[in-house]
Design a protein around this motif. Structure first.
Motif, PDB file in Angstrom:
ATOM      1  N   SER A  56      41.397  27.803  25.712  1.00  0.00           N
ATOM      2  CA  SER A  56      42.077  27.439  26.947  1.00  0.00           C
ATOM      3  C   SER A  56      42.778  26.119  26.805  1.00  0.00           C
ATOM      4  O   SER A  56      42.274  25.187  26.196  1.00  0.00           O
ATOM      5  CB  SER A  56      41.063  27.361  28.101  1.00  0.00           C
ATOM      6  OG  SER A  56      41.706  26.913  29.279  1.00  0.00           O
ATOM      7  N   GLU A  80      31.766  30.513  32.738  1.00  0.00           N
ATOM      8  CA  GLU A  80      32.775  31.549  32.545  1.00  0.00           C
ATOM      9  C   GLU A  80      33.605  31.219  31.308  1.00  0.00           C
ATOM     10  O   GLU A  80      33.817  30.054  30.980  1.00  0.00           O
ATOM     11  CB  GLU A  80      33.691  31.629  33.763  1.00  0.00           C
ATOM     12  CG  GLU A  80      33.024  32.154  35.022  1.00  0.00           C
ATOM     13  CD  GLU A  80      32.647  33.616  34.913  1.00  0.00           C
ATOM     14  OE1 GLU A  80      33.379  34.370  34.234  1.00  0.00           O
ATOM     15  OE2 GLU A  80      31.611  34.006  35.486  1.00  0.00           O
ATOM     16  N   GLU A  83      40.298  31.411  30.491  1.00  0.00           N
ATOM     17  CA  GLU A  83      41.465  32.098  29.936  1.00  0.00           C
ATOM     18  C   GLU A  83      42.463  31.085  29.410  1.00  0.00           C
ATOM     19  O   GLU A  83      42.614  29.994  29.958  1.00  0.00           O
ATOM     20  CB  GLU A  83      42.140  32.943  31.020  1.00  0.00           C
ATOM     21  CG  GLU A  83      41.574  34.321  31.176  1.00  0.00           C
ATOM     22  CD  GLU A  83      42.416  35.150  32.123  1.00  0.00           C
ATOM     23  OE1 GLU A  83      43.619  35.307  31.871  1.00  0.00           O
ATOM     24  OE2 GLU A  83      41.844  35.613  33.127  1.00  0.00           O
ATOM     25  N   PRO A 146      37.743  36.647  27.006  1.00  0.00           N
ATOM     26  CA  PRO A 146      37.606  36.819  28.460  1.00  0.00           C
ATOM     27  C   PRO A 146      37.415  38.288  28.842  1.00  0.00           C
ATOM     28  O   PRO A 146      37.924  39.201  28.176  1.00  0.00           O
ATOM     29  CB  PRO A 146      38.943  36.273  28.995  1.00  0.00           C
ATOM     30  CG  PRO A 146      39.381  35.271  27.968  1.00  0.00           C
ATOM     31  CD  PRO A 146      38.953  35.880  26.653  1.00  0.00           C
TER      32      PRO A 146
END
Length: 382
Positions: A56, A80, A83, A146
């Motif tokens: 990212s 998480e 992205e 992801p």
């Protein structure tokens, strides 16, 4: 449970062509071993970015390593996978390229995993006097790609892991390290140019094993950390991606406190030779070989602490994912015996009796656990 006939399985992603299958065959041919070619001529570089930085361009909060005590006393949330808006995954020779990372796609293999559980149970029945543990190591793709891309390039490894841990037919202690790794997925747990995990990834698995085996792990801050730059691993060899060449990995390793004597027995020999736990001269393409000096038939670590004279002895049956993990065991056992299942030939029950082995740990990455060749390596020991 009867061990099923060995059959070749076609992954659920066969419709994407043969490239993934060919790449998988190349990786299996490598035997998950450390690269053994000429040392890389790539220039030394700074340590590669963390998982968050690699995947990212958005700034993610940093995660300072926590001691095992702090980790166990607080409820942690699983982060998480961020992205990268500038990156779109694609296949190169069956390898998933995403940002600056090369990832092995995973194809569901629950049937093979259940068979593997029975193989581990067979080991337990062959050496009933020993406590038998089993760790199946997830691979990088599980913690790097992801969710929005997984349906097109990979599948979750969780059901396959469950198929191992839920299907033992003997008293095996399964050590599920998935959550221990997932909690730290934004850290540098796996290499970006190679299929192995890092010393840090192995460390977090060790903390989970310590919990199951009943000892206190050594805290990160109590070990000296060193690094070898310039690793361009197997996934770079396969893809030849310029972005990987421009961002080589660094192999980080820990100096384990204590006094140890180590011996190695090479393939094709029955002679023990003196050696060291860490081959700090390793470099370039061979840098993962810093752990135990690479893959050898037998390796033995003897703890010289007088208080450990009558301590427990453990045998680790492994492929090369075990190399980065084994040194962490050395403070907790009188002796650590390392048997590479691909090269050692012998009867495990006899070896355990002759060497006073109290515990056995079988450690493979998930792809090896789904590979019937590795099942056969283990069965040959019984």
């Amino acid at each position: 449970m009867e061990i099923k006939k060995r059959e070749k399985k076609v992954g659920s992603f066969a419709k994407k062509g043969m490239a993934p299958v060919l790449a998988a065959l190349m990786l299996l041919a490598a035997g998950c071993s450390s690269n053994s070619g000429e040392a890389s001529t790539a220039p030394a570089s700074e340590a590669p970015p963390s998982q968050a930085e690699a995947s990212s361009q958005e700034e993610a909060p940093s995660q300072e390593p926590e001691s095992s005590e702090a980790a166990s006393s607080e409820v942690q949330s699983i982060p998480e996978i961020p992205e990268d808006p500038a990156a779109e995954p694609y296949l190169n020779e069956g390898i998933v390229m995403y940002g600056k990372m090369a990832l092995e796609a995973f194809y569901d293999c629950q049937e093979q995993a259940a068979d593997y559980a029975e193989v581990i149970s067979t080991i337990k029945r062959a050496v009933p006097s020993a406590e038998v543990y089993n760790i199946v190591v997830p691979t990088h793709v599980e913690f790097a790609l992801p969710e929005k891309y997984k349906a097109d390039f990979s599948v979750s490894e969780r059901p396959t892991l469950d198929a191992v841990y839920n299907n033992y037919s003997a008293e095996v202690k399964g050590v599920d390290v998935y959550d221990a790794l997932s909690l730290h997925k934004l850290e540098y747990l796996y290499f970006n140019t190679d299929h192995h995990w890092t010393g840090l990834g192995a460390y977090y698995a060790y903390t989970k094993f310590a919990e199951e085996a009943g000892f206190t792990p050594v805290a990160q801050e109590d070990m000296e950390k060193k690094s070898i730059p310039g690793l361009l691993g197997l996934l770079y060899d396969i893809t030849q991606e310029p972005v990987l060449e421009q961002n080589p990995d660094s192999v980080e390793y820990f100096i384990i406190p204590g006094d140890y004597e180590c011996q190695v027995m090479y393939q094709g020999s029955d002679e023990w030779l003196e050696t060291s736990m860490l081959a700090e001269y390793a470099e370039g393409a061979n840098a993962y070989g810093v752990f135990l000096g690479g893959d050898n038939k037998l390796f033995k670590i003897q703890n010289q602490d007088p208080t450990m004279k009558n301590g427990k002895k453990i045998a680790v049956l492994k492929e090369s994912f075990g190399n980065a993990f084994v040194p962490f065991l050395s403070p907790h056992y009188s002796e650590v015996h390392v048997l590479d299942m691909r090269y050692w030939e012998g009867n495990l029950a006899s070896y355990a009796a002759e060497n006073g082995i109290d515990e056995i740990l079988i450690m493979n990455n998930i792809k090896s656990a789904c590979n019937y060749t590795f099942h056969d390596y283990l069965l040959a020991m019984t």
